[in-house]
Write a protein that holds these residues in place. Structure first.
Motif, short mmCIF file in Angstrom:
data_model
loop_
_atom_site.label_atom_id
_atom_site.label_comp_id
_atom_site.label_asym_id
_atom_site.label_seq_id
_atom_site.Cartn_x
_atom_site.Cartn_y
_atom_site.Cartn_z
N ALA A 44 6.98 -14.92 -41.56
CA ALA A 44 8.05 -13.94 -41.30
C ALA A 44 9.02 -13.84 -42.46
N HIS A 45 9.20 -14.93 -43.23
CA HIS A 45 10.21 -14.87 -44.29
C HIS A 45 9.82 -13.92 -45.41
N GLU A 46 8.53 -13.51 -45.48
CA GLU A 46 8.14 -12.53 -46.48
C GLU A 46 8.74 -11.15 -46.19
N ASN A 47 9.17 -10.96 -44.97
CA ASN A 47 9.88 -9.73 -44.60
C ASN A 47 11.36 -10.03 -44.35
N GLY A 48 11.85 -11.06 -45.06
CA GLY A 48 13.19 -11.57 -44.78
C GLY A 48 14.31 -10.62 -45.12
N ARG A 49 14.06 -9.65 -46.01
CA ARG A 49 15.12 -8.71 -46.35
C ARG A 49 15.55 -7.84 -45.18
N VAL A 50 14.74 -7.79 -44.14
CA VAL A 50 15.14 -7.06 -42.93
C VAL A 50 15.21 -7.98 -41.71
N GLU A 51 14.44 -9.09 -41.71
CA GLU A 51 14.47 -10.00 -40.56
C GLU A 51 15.84 -10.66 -40.42
N SER A 52 16.37 -11.17 -41.53
CA SER A 52 17.69 -11.81 -41.46
C SER A 52 18.80 -10.80 -41.13
N PRO A 53 18.84 -9.61 -41.76
CA PRO A 53 19.86 -8.63 -41.35
C PRO A 53 19.74 -8.15 -39.91
N HIS A 54 18.55 -8.34 -39.28
CA HIS A 54 18.46 -8.05 -37.85
C HIS A 54 19.59 -8.76 -37.09
N GLY A 55 19.70 -10.06 -37.36
CA GLY A 55 20.71 -10.84 -36.66
C GLY A 55 22.13 -10.38 -36.96
N HIS A 56 22.41 -10.05 -38.24
CA HIS A 56 23.74 -9.59 -38.60
C HIS A 56 24.09 -8.30 -37.86
N LEU A 57 23.14 -7.35 -37.85
CA LEU A 57 23.41 -6.07 -37.21
C LEU A 57 23.56 -6.22 -35.70
N LYS A 58 22.72 -7.03 -35.08
CA LYS A 58 22.79 -7.19 -33.63
C LYS A 58 24.07 -7.92 -33.21
N ARG A 59 24.52 -8.87 -34.03
CA ARG A 59 25.80 -9.51 -33.71
C ARG A 59 26.95 -8.52 -33.80
N ARG A 60 26.90 -7.62 -34.76
CA ARG A 60 27.94 -6.58 -34.83
C ARG A 60 27.91 -5.69 -33.60
N ILE A 61 26.72 -5.32 -33.15
CA ILE A 61 26.62 -4.48 -31.95
C ILE A 61 27.15 -5.22 -30.73
N GLU A 62 26.79 -6.50 -30.59
CA GLU A 62 27.29 -7.28 -29.46
C GLU A 62 28.80 -7.40 -29.49
N GLN A 63 29.38 -7.64 -30.67
CA GLN A 63 30.83 -7.75 -30.77
C GLN A 63 31.50 -6.41 -30.47
N ALA A 64 30.89 -5.31 -30.93
CA ALA A 64 31.46 -3.99 -30.64
C ALA A 64 31.42 -3.69 -29.14
N LEU A 65 30.36 -4.13 -28.45
CA LEU A 65 30.29 -3.95 -27.00
C LEU A 65 31.35 -4.77 -26.29
#
Length: 545
Positions: A255-276
């Motif tokens: 999975a880390h070979e696609n890490g440029r989007v896998e790791s930002p998944h968590g950043h973006l989803k945490r922002r969405i959760e905090q906004a909710l």
């Protein structure tokens, strides 16, 4: 007598030995530019000790590691039992080894030694175990590559008008600038969702990168462990060729070979959760409101990256003139029931389309019905749901209410009876009316109420009046029509077809006496059978009688 006062001498106390932390702190301060006195004060040591550290004249014991101060609790089992197990299977964990000791030596309490065993195993693996995989830092040029993937918003239950809304997020990210795009996807990781999300992302960033990296998406790869070119689906290859995109994928399970989007998944989803959480609710009036909320969160997330995006846009290639098809196509004929079936879901359509051959464009969130080249109807796509008779149902009462009003008794046994009612309150009221007396009258009343709610007054006012009238025992079809000023529905008058005279059939018979050759024919059946069949002309003028 005068006594001579002698100053008291403090007891001679041996200074504590220097610790490695003090030595490291002193050297760190000195490398940072501090003077010898200031660095010694920061480390809590004397200036003399500081000079010895710099001249490497420490006491012999100061440079030696601290020895063991108590007996080894793992003596007799570490070298004899545990090390051979680790040499054979380095993946064994300390908890597994501890449980193994409990089984082999149940008379000893091994639980207090868990931390000791964990440190011992960690040190052994660092010195004698297999080397872990090395992760190399990667850097990309502007416009060189982008990454995309699907992700699920876990831990948060989003609802639309009070109903749980299962969905995924399509996430696209430019590697150099870090600019991201995300949108709602319904129905899983389908090619239609991948095609629409990717093309929307390319349009939003204003250009096409040189390469697109994904994981092993089933919408793009067959994942048969064959060659890369044979695993890529024909449609995904055509999509990337339309945009002149080179495509690549990561290795299976890495999975880390696609890490440029896998790791930002968590950043973006945490922002969405905090906004909710900041919004105070995860319920939205409509899907459009939820999509607007996500767009605002993503805009805030991209704000620090806008300058780099402007720089990267200069390296992106221009978009083609036309979009690639982001839908599937099926050819269907509308049934006599005014329905079609798409992917095990039955949809209602306007009755005027019955028996018409339609082209259905299947998007991830909607269906477009084309008659020839014109869009005849657009439906909201449904994914799964409660199945009845082996199918899920998506029935729009707007399509069927006029036909149902002409045949109200069809409500009693309709296969999709439950889907004809707007909500649970309507359904409960119908159950009470159907089980309370005259079923035919209940069907006529409920169909008329549905017609009023659908065409005239809205469902909520009609339902409120029905419930109150039912409580006071004053619910009737006439009262409903009077309350909402609805003219009584008069069915088509029955057609009366006059019965013609049976004598006309006798007049069609041509007696054999009238044929050339003359003679009278038999009058009864027995005589007719004896005489043989009487030939009749192929076409004879019909006689009135």
């Amino acid at each position: 007598m005068l006594e001579t006062l002698v100053p008291m001498r403090r007891d001679q106390v041996m200074p504590a030995p220097l610790t490695s932390h003090q030595r490291n702190l002193f050297m760190t301060k000195r490398r940072g530019g501090s003077s010898q006195e200031a660095a010694a004060a920061a480390a809590g040591i004397s200036v003399r000790s500081a000079r010895r550290i710099e001249c490497n004249q420490l006491q012999p014991r100061a440079n030696q590691p601290r020895g063991r101060t108590r007996p080894d609790p793992l003596v007799g089992v570490w070298e004899e039992e545990l090390v051979p197990l680790l040499q054979r299977s380095p993946a064994l964990t300390p908890i597994t080894l501890l449980e193994h000791l409990q089984q082999q030596k149940p008379d000893v309490d091994w639980i207090p030694l868990q931390r000791t065993l964990q440190r011992r195993v960690r040190e052994w693996k660092a010195l004698h175990g297999p080397a872990p995989e090395v992760i190399f830092p990667l850097s990309y040029e502007p416009g060189e590559i982008a990454f995309c993937d699907f992700t699920q918003l876990k831990g948060v239950e989003v609802t639309i008008a009070g109903q749980v809304f299962p969905h995924l997020l399509f996430h696209y990210r430019l590697a150099w600038s870090g600019w991201s795009y995300a949108q709602v996807v319904q129905g899983g990781e389908s090619f239609a969702a991948l095609s629409e999300g990717l093309q929307n992302a390319l349009a939003a960033c204003g250009g096409v990168p040189g390469e697109l990296r994904t994981d092993r998406l089933s919408a793009a790869c067959r994942n048969r462990n064959g060659s890369f070119s044979s695993d890529i689906t024909r449609r995904y290859h055509a999509l990337c060729s339309h945009y002149s995109l080179a495509y690549s994928r990561n290795n299976l399970g890495v999975a880390h070979e696609n890490g440029r989007v896998e790791s930002p998944h968590g950043h973006l989803k945490r922002r969405i959760e905090q906004a909710l959480l900041l919004r105070g609710s995860s319920d939205f009036e409509s899907l459009a409101e939820y999509q607007a909320f996500l767009a605002a969160v993503i805009d805030q997330y991209n704000r620090p990256r806008l300058i780099r995006l402007e720089q990267e846009q200069a390296a992106l290639r221009p978009l083609p003139r036309f979009r690639f098809a982001d839908y599937d196509i099926e050819q269907l004929t509308v049934r006599r029931t005014s329905t079609i079936e798409v992917r095990r879901v039955v949809y209602s359509v306007p009755p005027r389309l019955i028996d018409q051959r339609l082209t259905v464009r299947i998007f991830h969130d909607r269906l477009q019905l084309l008659l020839g080249r014109q869009i005849a109807c657009e439906l909201e796509r449904r994914h799964g749901g409660v199945e009845r008779h082996g199918r899920a149902w998506s029935i729009d009462l707007e399509h069927l209410i006029d036909a149902l009003r002409r045949k109200p008794r069809a409500l009693l046994h309709c296969s999709y009876q439950r889907e004809l009612f707007p909500d649970e309150r309507w359904w409960q009221l119908w159950q009470q009316l159907r089980n309370g007396g005259d079923r035919d009258a209940a069907a006529r009343l409920m169909v008329e109420a549905l017609y009023v709610g659908c065409r005239l007054a809205g469902y909520e006012p009609v339902l409120g009046w029905l419930e109150k009238a039912h409580q006071r025992q004053g619910l009737s079809l006439a009262a409903l029509q009077q309350r909402f000023r609805l003219p009584p529905h008069r069915p088509h008058p029955p057609q009366r077809i006059p019965q013609h005279s049976l004598q006309s059939y006798d007049d069609l018979l041509v007696l054999s006496a009238q044929t050339p050759g003359g003679g009278g024919g038999p009058a009864d059946a027995a005589a007719a059978a004896t005489a043989g069949a009487i030939p009749l002309p192929l076409a004879e003028p019909r006689l009135t009688g």
